[in-house]
Scaffold this motif. Structure first.
Motif, PDB file in Angstrom:
ATOM      1  N   HIS A 106      -2.721  -8.603  12.120  1.00 50.03           N
ATOM      2  CA  HIS A 106      -2.553  -7.223  11.669  1.00 50.03           C
ATOM      3  C   HIS A 106      -3.589  -6.381  12.397  1.00 50.03           C
ATOM      4  O   HIS A 106      -4.790  -6.644  12.313  1.00 50.03           O
ATOM      5  CB  HIS A 106      -2.758  -7.114  10.156  1.00 50.03           C
ATOM      6  CG  HIS A 106      -2.662  -5.699   9.654  1.00 50.03           C
ATOM      7  ND1 HIS A 106      -3.769  -4.913   9.421  1.00 50.03           N
ATOM      8  CD2 HIS A 106      -1.584  -4.936   9.351  1.00 50.03           C
ATOM      9  CE1 HIS A 106      -3.388  -3.725   8.995  1.00 50.03           C
ATOM     10  NE2 HIS A 106      -2.060  -3.713   8.935  1.00 50.03           N
TER      11      HIS A 106
ATOM     12  N   ARG B  89      -0.028  -5.063   3.154  1.00 45.07           N
ATOM     13  CA  ARG B  89      -0.256  -4.147   4.273  1.00 45.07           C
ATOM     14  C   ARG B  89       1.067  -3.823   4.952  1.00 45.07           C
ATOM     15  O   ARG B  89       1.716  -4.697   5.508  1.00 45.07           O
ATOM     16  CB  ARG B  89      -1.232  -4.765   5.276  1.00 45.07           C
ATOM     17  CG  ARG B  89      -2.623  -4.929   4.703  1.00 45.07           C
ATOM     18  CD  ARG B  89      -3.556  -5.656   5.648  1.00 45.07           C
ATOM     19  NE  ARG B  89      -3.087  -7.011   5.939  1.00 45.07           N
ATOM     20  CZ  ARG B  89      -3.876  -7.979   6.390  1.00 45.07           C
ATOM     21  NH1 ARG B  89      -5.160  -7.739   6.613  1.00 45.07           N
ATOM     22  NH2 ARG B  89      -3.390  -9.183   6.641  1.00 45.07           N
TER      23      ARG B  89
ATOM     24  N   THR C 139     -10.306   1.712   6.971  1.00 46.77           N
ATOM     25  CA  THR C 139     -10.755   0.450   6.383  1.00 46.77           C
ATOM     26  C   THR C 139     -11.611  -0.379   7.330  1.00 46.77           C
ATOM     27  O   THR C 139     -12.234  -1.340   6.895  1.00 46.77           O
ATOM     28  CB  THR C 139      -9.536  -0.401   5.963  1.00 46.77           C
ATOM     29  OG1 THR C 139      -8.691  -0.616   7.108  1.00 46.77           O
ATOM     30  CG2 THR C 139      -8.738   0.307   4.875  1.00 46.77           C
TER      31      THR C 139
ATOM     32  N   PRO D 201      -5.105  -2.847  12.472  1.00 43.88           N
ATOM     33  CA  PRO D 201      -5.127  -1.612  11.690  1.00 43.88           C
ATOM     34  C   PRO D 201      -5.396  -0.397  12.565  1.00 43.88           C
ATOM     35  O   PRO D 201      -6.055  -0.481  13.604  1.00 43.88           O
ATOM     36  CB  PRO D 201      -6.282  -1.852  10.709  1.00 43.88           C
ATOM     37  CG  PRO D 201      -7.223  -2.732  11.475  1.00 43.88           C
ATOM     38  CD  PRO D 201      -6.356  -3.627  12.326  1.00 43.88           C
TER      39      PRO D 201
ATOM     40  N   GLU E  76       0.836  -1.186   0.000  1.00 44.74           N
ATOM     41  CA  GLU E  76       0.000   0.000   0.000  1.00 44.74           C
ATOM     42  C   GLU E  76       0.879   1.247   0.000  1.00 44.74           C
ATOM     43  O   GLU E  76       2.006   1.224   0.477  1.00 44.74           O
ATOM     44  CB  GLU E  76      -0.910  -0.004   1.221  1.00 44.74           C
ATOM     45  CG  GLU E  76      -0.165   0.000   2.547  1.00 44.74           C
ATOM     46  CD  GLU E  76      -1.063  -0.247   3.733  1.00 44.74           C
ATOM     47  OE1 GLU E  76      -2.271  -0.457   3.539  1.00 44.74           O
ATOM     48  OE2 GLU E  76      -0.546  -0.227   4.868  1.00 44.74           O
TER      49      GLU E  76
END
Length: 254
Positions: free
Chosen positions: A189, A96, A13, A191, A4
């Protein structure tokens, strides 16, 4: 999948925030590091993120303000504290980009215990202070628990002018909207979202640090390649997502 971009804040997101907080008075120090050296320190399913073939180790001091859950208010007393972290840079097979924390020293014991128990993040309880003297910021840290007890860090910087056009390296080192961690047998992950950083040039006046070496990395040699400051941003964290495991390669023909 291509990584990204990091030159602008993406859209959020995740549909709802698990945590809310504000990061203030941040100083970012970074040194270049060989990607092959840090690759074994990253969670399974991630690899070192690089810029022009180089990865980085960061030492970041700041003040956490108003840590709270969901849409609720910040937790009184325990939700505001000082923090110093040592971090690396990662990317997974979904592209990511994130950070991987090698250590997170914090001045409140309860958040340390919660973060270690839930997400297995390497939080450590430390005595810490941030002092302001005009355009100078003085960060002090002494580790309490767990070890190595007594590891210290002291950095003094002078904050300079606002950066109007950040460089690709400025973006690469600061524009990160997530972290990778290993917990419960999986790579996760987590975010986050925040506006683009308001960044300032910064001069390092003094550094005496043991935290980078205590995190299992070579002690920094020479001055950092990047010294940046930010007055801060508000941050929202979404729920963690399991990183997709790499697809197995088909067997080679004999």
């Amino acid at each position: 999948m291509s990584p990204e971009p990091v030159d602008h804040a993406p859209r959020q997101t995740f549909p709802w925030a698990v945590l809310r907080q504000r990061w203030e008075d941040l100083t970012f120090l970074h040194w270049a590091v060989d990607p092959a050296l840090v690759a074994p320190l990253l969670p399974v399913g991630t690899r070192p993120d690089t810029l022009h073939g180089v990865s980085y180790v960061g030492l970041i001091g700041f003040r956490m303000v108003g840590l709270g859950f969901g849409r609720g208010p910040g937790v009184p007393y325990f939700g505001t504290f000082w923090e110093t972290n040592v971090r690396l840079y990662s990317v997974d097979d979904d592209g990511r980009r994130a950070v991987v924390f090698r250590s997170l020293d914090a001045s409140r014991l309860v958040p340390v215990l919660v973060a270690r128990a839930t997400l297995r993040l390497p939080y450590l309880w430390s005595s810490m202070r941030l002092a302001r003297d005009g355009d100078r910021r003085i960060y002090r840290c002494r580790r309490r628990w767990p070890g190595p007890a007594g590891a210290t860090s002291r950095m003094v910087v002078r904050v300079g002018e606002r950066i109007v056009e950040p460089t690709p390296l400025d973006h690469f080192l600061t524009a990160r909207w997530g972290l990778h961690t290993r917990a419960y047998g999986r790579t996760l992950h987590l975010p986050n979202w925040h506006p683009s950083w308001p960044l300032h040039r910064c001069e390092l006046l003094h550094l005496d640090d043991e935290l980078v070496a205590a995190a299992g990395l070579p002690a920094p040699v020479g001055p950092p390649v990047s010294v940046l400051y930010s007055p801060g941003v508000g941050v929202r964290f979404g729920p963690p997502v399991a990183a997709r495991p790499r697809a197995a390669r088909p067997p080679r023909a004999q």
